[in-house]
Enzyme design. Structure first.
Site, short mmCIF file in Angstrom:
data_model
loop_
_atom_site.label_atom_id
_atom_site.label_comp_id
_atom_site.label_asym_id
_atom_site.label_seq_id
_atom_site.Cartn_x
_atom_site.Cartn_y
_atom_site.Cartn_z
N TRP A 70 68.48 68.19 -19.29
CA TRP A 70 67.47 68.51 -18.27
C TRP A 70 67.13 67.30 -17.41
O TRP A 70 66.23 67.35 -16.59
CB TRP A 70 66.21 69.09 -18.91
CG TRP A 70 65.73 68.33 -20.10
CD1 TRP A 70 64.85 67.28 -20.11
CD2 TRP A 70 66.09 68.57 -21.47
NE1 TRP A 70 64.65 66.84 -21.39
CE2 TRP A 70 65.39 67.62 -22.25
CE3 TRP A 70 66.93 69.49 -22.12
CZ2 TRP A 70 65.51 67.57 -23.65
CZ3 TRP A 70 67.04 69.43 -23.49
CH2 TRP A 70 66.34 68.48 -24.24
N GLU A 98 60.58 71.99 -20.60
CA GLU A 98 59.25 71.68 -21.11
C GLU A 98 58.72 72.78 -22.03
O GLU A 98 58.07 72.50 -23.04
CB GLU A 98 58.27 71.43 -19.97
CG GLU A 98 58.53 70.14 -19.19
CD GLU A 98 58.51 68.90 -20.07
OE1 GLU A 98 57.89 68.93 -21.16
OE2 GLU A 98 59.12 67.89 -19.68
N GLN A 158 56.41 71.65 -29.23
CA GLN A 158 56.42 71.66 -30.70
C GLN A 158 57.83 71.80 -31.27
O GLN A 158 58.02 72.35 -32.36
CB GLN A 158 55.54 72.81 -31.22
CG GLN A 158 54.11 72.73 -30.75
CD GLN A 158 53.39 71.56 -31.34
OE1 GLN A 158 53.05 71.54 -32.50
NE2 GLN A 158 53.16 70.52 -30.51
N THR A 159 58.83 71.36 -30.52
CA THR A 159 60.21 71.57 -30.93
C THR A 159 61.02 70.31 -30.63
O THR A 159 60.85 69.70 -29.59
CB THR A 159 60.82 72.77 -30.18
OG1 THR A 159 59.92 73.88 -30.28
CG2 THR A 159 62.16 73.17 -30.75
N LEU A 212 64.42 79.91 -32.00
CA LEU A 212 63.66 78.77 -31.48
C LEU A 212 62.20 78.79 -31.94
O LEU A 212 61.55 77.76 -32.00
CB LEU A 212 63.69 78.77 -29.94
CG LEU A 212 64.48 77.68 -29.22
CD1 LEU A 212 64.13 77.68 -27.75
CD2 LEU A 212 64.22 76.30 -29.82
N GLY A 213 61.68 79.99 -32.21
CA GLY A 213 60.29 80.08 -32.66
C GLY A 213 59.29 80.16 -31.51
O GLY A 213 59.66 79.99 -30.34
N TYR A 221 49.35 70.23 -20.34
CA TYR A 221 50.51 69.34 -20.50
C TYR A 221 51.65 69.75 -19.57
O TYR A 221 52.19 68.94 -18.80
CB TYR A 221 51.02 69.30 -21.95
CG TYR A 221 52.40 68.71 -21.97
CD1 TYR A 221 52.57 67.34 -21.81
CD2 TYR A 221 53.54 69.51 -22.02
CE1 TYR A 221 53.84 66.77 -21.72
CE2 TYR A 221 54.80 68.97 -21.93
CZ TYR A 221 54.94 67.60 -21.79
OH TYR A 221 56.19 67.07 -21.67
N ASP A 236 50.89 64.72 -24.10
CA ASP A 236 51.37 65.43 -25.29
C ASP A 236 51.10 64.56 -26.52
O ASP A 236 50.40 63.54 -26.43
CB ASP A 236 52.86 65.76 -25.15
CG ASP A 236 53.70 64.50 -25.20
OD1 ASP A 236 53.13 63.39 -25.00
OD2 ASP A 236 54.91 64.59 -25.45
N CYS A 275 58.14 48.20 -33.63
CA CYS A 275 57.40 47.32 -32.72
C CYS A 275 58.24 46.13 -32.24
O CYS A 275 58.04 45.64 -31.12
CB CYS A 275 56.13 46.83 -33.38
SG CYS A 275 54.99 48.18 -33.78
N CYS A 318 59.88 46.96 -29.12
CA CYS A 318 59.05 47.62 -28.13
C CYS A 318 58.91 46.80 -26.85
O CYS A 318 58.53 45.62 -26.90
CB CYS A 318 57.67 47.90 -28.71
SG CYS A 318 56.59 48.76 -27.54
N CYS A 378 50.13 45.60 -26.42
CA CYS A 378 49.65 46.59 -27.41
C CYS A 378 48.52 46.01 -28.27
O CYS A 378 48.73 45.10 -29.06
CB CYS A 378 50.81 47.04 -28.30
SG CYS A 378 50.34 48.33 -29.47
#
Length: 366
Positions: free
Chosen positions: A34, A47, A52-53, A90-91, A130, A148, A209, A212, A218
DNA sequence: GACCCGTGGTC
DNA sequence: TGACCAAGGGT
């Protein structure tokens, strides 16, 4: 709390943070299907699927879905049964029902163009705060927050925010922070960069970290508390239910399936006839199932002994299903649909009922 | 705000 | 192995 975060942002090096983050993203971002263009429709579909996937789960579904329904119009005009089949496994199936309804709305009300205003896009079914921000920023390069789980985890560490991210109202704090932090030059890359950082580096457990790109900005790393953030309260455990299901077949080899109601759990999916058992009834599972088939579906069947069991865990339920196989002896008025095993492939079943079918396939029917 | 709504992977 | 999770939204 929002004032607290605003204060922290007063002394936060926003420009350096944006540059470090976006430069890392542009160099390290994953090559995902995508991300090949900024087609608002494809961004939208991705999206919704990603809610949740996991990314790895979504990739093959996304490719197949876009091949089958390449445009807004293609999806708007598609047969609902075929759309649901493309989502099978997929749910959270209401996602795709809402997506198709929203796509129809875009076709009719917006001449097939995904709206680029927050107010209009928010009205589309299945597009919450979101997804609204994700489409506007990623597809249209509009500086809107897309908060998110990744964003809340990353920013809770960067800014040391100790609010419970499981509480709905907490998202607002992160949206306010993101309005300040987001790059006005490249909001698309910025929002995706925060999520990519959350997925690859700033992970829920054992964040990397040392790799990062924004470690020096941070607060949590600076204070050595990165593994204690974010704060997230526990969800309650799923509730177990005892069920029985029957795979019914007749002497022509057809199986008898049932379409679930259009709302609620697994809405509009197909299933093998089943019921929730009453453990207090004193009747055997097999007898309860037999009576149910007669009363509910007008079908008399010769039921097997217990042939197998299926356990299936949902987010809030556990189905413990005892599976029986039944040879249909007599059919009265029924709303079960007899189908050949070839026709079966056109209908969308939840994974729990695919497992039930597997038990039937393995059983010895002699 | 609480609850509903799926699935497969991970440690 | 149970608990937790993964780019949330609807009611």
């Amino acid at each position: 709390m929002i004032n607290d975060v605003q204060n922290k942002l007063q002394s936060f090096p926003i420009k350096e943070f944006q540059d470090d983050l976006i430069n890392w993203y542009l160099a390290e971002k994953r090559d995902l299907p995508w991300r090949k263009d900024q087609d608002p429709y494809k961004v939208w579909v991705s999206e919704i699927m990603l809610q949740q996937t996991r990314v790895d789960t979504v990739i093959p579904y996304f490719n197949a879905f876009i091949t089958k329904f390449p445009t807004i119009n293609a999806l708007a005009d598609a047969d609902e049964e075929e759309v649901l089949k493309a989502w099978e496994g997929l749910g959270y199936y209401s996602r795709v029902r809402n997506l198709q309804a929203a796509v129809k709305e875009v076709k009719e009300t917006y001449s097939g163009k995904v709206p680029d205003s927050p107010l209009e896009i928010s009205k589309l079914k299945g597009v919450g705060p979101y997804t609204k921000g994700a489409i506007l920023s990623i597809a249209y390069n509009i500086p809107e927050p897309a908060v998110d789980g990744n964003v809340m985890r990353v920013l809770s560490r960067i800014l040391s925010i100790w609010e419970d991210i499981a509480k709905p109202k907490t998202r607002k704090i992160f949206e306010e922070a993101t309005y300040e932090l987001i790059s006005k030059e490249d909001p698309s890359s910025f929002n995706q960069a925060v999520m990519e950082l959350g997925a690859l580096i700033c992970t829920p457990t054992s964040p990397k970290c040392l790799l990062c790109p924004v470690r020096e900005h941070c607060t949590a790393f600076d204070e050595g508390v990165q593994s204690e953030l974010p704060i997230k309260s526990k969800k309650k455990k799923p509730k177990p239910l005892q069920m029985a299901a029957a795979v019914l077949y007749d002497n022509t080899g057809k199986l008898y399936i049932h379409k679930r109601p259009p709302a609620g759990l697994l809405a509009n999916l197909w299933e093998y006839p089943n019921l929730e058992l009453d453990s207090m009834s004193g009747k055997t599972y097999r007898d309860q199932l037999g009576e149910f088939l007669l009363n509910e579906y007008g079908i008399e069947a010769e039921l097997s002994e217990l042939t197998g069991t299926v356990e299936h865990v949902f987010s809030h339920l556990i189905w413990n299903i005892s599976v029986f196989i039944g040879k249909v002896k007599n059919v009265n008025d029924t709303n079960l649909l007899p189908v050949t095993e070839e026709e079966l492939q056109r209908y969308a079943f939840p994974v729990s009922h695919q497992k039930i079918y597997q038990i039937y396939k393995k059983a010895d029917l002699s």
